[in-house]
Design an enzyme around this catalytic site. Sequence first.
Site, PDB file in Angstrom:
ATOM      1  N   GLY A  12       8.148   7.461  -2.691  1.00  0.00           N
ATOM      2  CA  GLY A  12       8.833   7.361  -1.407  1.00  0.00           C
ATOM      3  C   GLY A  12       9.299   5.964  -1.048  1.00  0.00           C
ATOM      4  O   GLY A  12       9.785   5.200  -1.888  1.00  0.00           O
ATOM      5  N   ILE A  13       9.127   5.606   0.218  1.00  0.00           N
ATOM      6  CA  ILE A  13       9.595   4.322   0.733  1.00  0.00           C
ATOM      7  C   ILE A  13       8.888   3.161   0.048  1.00  0.00           C
ATOM      8  O   ILE A  13       9.502   2.132  -0.248  1.00  0.00           O
ATOM      9  CB  ILE A  13       9.376   4.258   2.264  1.00  0.00           C
ATOM     10  CG1 ILE A  13      10.261   5.302   2.955  1.00  0.00           C
ATOM     11  CG2 ILE A  13       9.693   2.872   2.805  1.00  0.00           C
ATOM     12  CD1 ILE A  13       9.954   5.478   4.424  1.00  0.00           C
ATOM     13  N   GLY A  14       7.578   3.318  -0.240  1.00  0.00           N
ATOM     14  CA  GLY A  14       6.832   2.252  -0.886  1.00  0.00           C
ATOM     15  C   GLY A  14       7.388   1.899  -2.253  1.00  0.00           C
ATOM     16  O   GLY A  14       7.567   0.713  -2.583  1.00  0.00           O
ATOM     17  N   THR A  47       0.849  -1.189   0.000  1.00  0.00           N
ATOM     18  CA  THR A  47       0.000   0.000   0.000  1.00  0.00           C
ATOM     19  C   THR A  47       0.887   1.243   0.000  1.00  0.00           C
ATOM     20  O   THR A  47       1.995   1.232   0.531  1.00  0.00           O
ATOM     21  CB  THR A  47      -0.946   0.038   1.214  1.00  0.00           C
ATOM     22  OG1 THR A  47      -0.201   0.294   2.415  1.00  0.00           O
ATOM     23  CG2 THR A  47      -1.707  -1.278   1.365  1.00  0.00           C
ATOM     24  N   GLY A  48       0.393   2.317  -0.620  1.00  0.00           N
ATOM     25  CA  GLY A  48       1.198   3.539  -0.705  1.00  0.00           C
ATOM     26  C   GLY A  48       2.475   3.321  -1.485  1.00  0.00           C
ATOM     27  O   GLY A  48       3.557   3.770  -1.082  1.00  0.00           O
ATOM     28  N   ALA A  49       2.350   2.633  -2.648  1.00  0.00           N
ATOM     29  CA  ALA A  49       3.539   2.194  -3.379  1.00  0.00           C
ATOM     30  C   ALA A  49       3.953   3.120  -4.506  1.00  0.00           C
ATOM     31  O   ALA A  49       4.905   2.818  -5.227  1.00  0.00           O
ATOM     32  CB  ALA A  49       3.291   0.794  -3.949  1.00  0.00           C
ATOM     33  N   TYR A 105      -0.805  11.512  14.356  1.00  0.00           N
ATOM     34  CA  TYR A 105       0.150  10.665  13.642  1.00  0.00           C
ATOM     35  C   TYR A 105       0.904   9.767  14.620  1.00  0.00           C
ATOM     36  O   TYR A 105       0.979   8.547  14.437  1.00  0.00           O
ATOM     37  CB  TYR A 105       1.133  11.534  12.854  1.00  0.00           C
ATOM     38  CG  TYR A 105       2.148  10.735  12.068  1.00  0.00           C
ATOM     39  CD1 TYR A 105       1.816  10.191  10.831  1.00  0.00           C
ATOM     40  CD2 TYR A 105       3.434  10.530  12.561  1.00  0.00           C
ATOM     41  CE1 TYR A 105       2.739   9.450  10.107  1.00  0.00           C
ATOM     42  CE2 TYR A 105       4.365   9.792  11.845  1.00  0.00           C
ATOM     43  CZ  TYR A 105       4.014   9.255  10.613  1.00  0.00           C
ATOM     44  OH  TYR A 105       4.931   8.516   9.909  1.00  0.00           O
TER      45      TYR A 105
END
Length: 340
Positions: free
Chosen positions: A13-15, A8-10, A193
Amino acid sequence: MQRVVIVTGANSGIGLALCERLLMEDSQLRLCLACRNMQRAEAARSALLTSHTNAQVDLLHLDVGSVQSVLTAAQEVKARYSRIDFLYLNAGIMPNPQVNVKAFFKGLFSRNVINMFATAEGLLTQQDRINSDGLQEVFATNLFGHFLLIRELEPLLCQASQTSRVIWTSSSNAQRSAFSIEDMQHRNGTEPYSSSKYASDMLSLALNRHKNKQGLFSSVICPGLVMTNLTYGILPSFFWTLIIPIMFLIRIFTNTFTLTPYNGAEALHWLFLQKPESLDPRAKYHSLTSGLGKNYTQPRQMDIDDNISEILYSKLLQLESTVRGKVTETTTADKLNSRT
């Protein structure tokens, strides 16, 4: 057997860095980019296929902050795949971050500067809001949407013939002091957060307690201090222009300043190579980078109360039941309206 990996969130960034590293490790796996913005997801897919021409990269529309989107995406996943080997829960938001400027400059020239950058404790607040499902947006996106996704995908994640992995991208900002079990959505606080990330740490422990015997194992990682779109949104651009040289200098003395998405994905990639039975469910696996640029992973014990994590798990199950009831009512009403 071809492994199936969902991230998810790919799309950035990090994804995205994780997806690149996974394909470098295993070019035969089937990779699914689960993203809210499909235009960016398509661009990410194209970038991956440019460097990995024969890779199998699928796209899935998923907004983990929306209950209906999660339920729809889960149905599509179950129709598309017969197994899930890795589910990387990487998507997250930090809306409208505000920095205590006085505390920032005070910390910048103190002995506490490294810890300040590493954890942002006492430095960051956010302005949360209610989403269309009546939930706090940060809680829904960073925690509950992923929890609901796991629950929906249990038929694929909990199979007697295989082990499956759920891996959460947490944060060094996951502070116990920011979380209250009486206010798990953090309606009354200013650090949603931090609260949501601490809650994901607790939920991972509870999932292991309840699901290990069914073949599902959960782990938590901390990417370190990484410069991503989320990070850049914290301070004005001119601040980063001034600070980044200092941060690279500080990295000589600390290993938590991973700085790049590739480095931040180190622990996510490392866990891909480990046997789940060998991992410590109470540990958070940290991505670390030495002053010479060497990446490595180190486990550190999490400050978690078992009883509170169990209560959180129960409360999330109750909330899931309530949310499903509302979805059923809405669907029924829509059908009745369409007939009239």
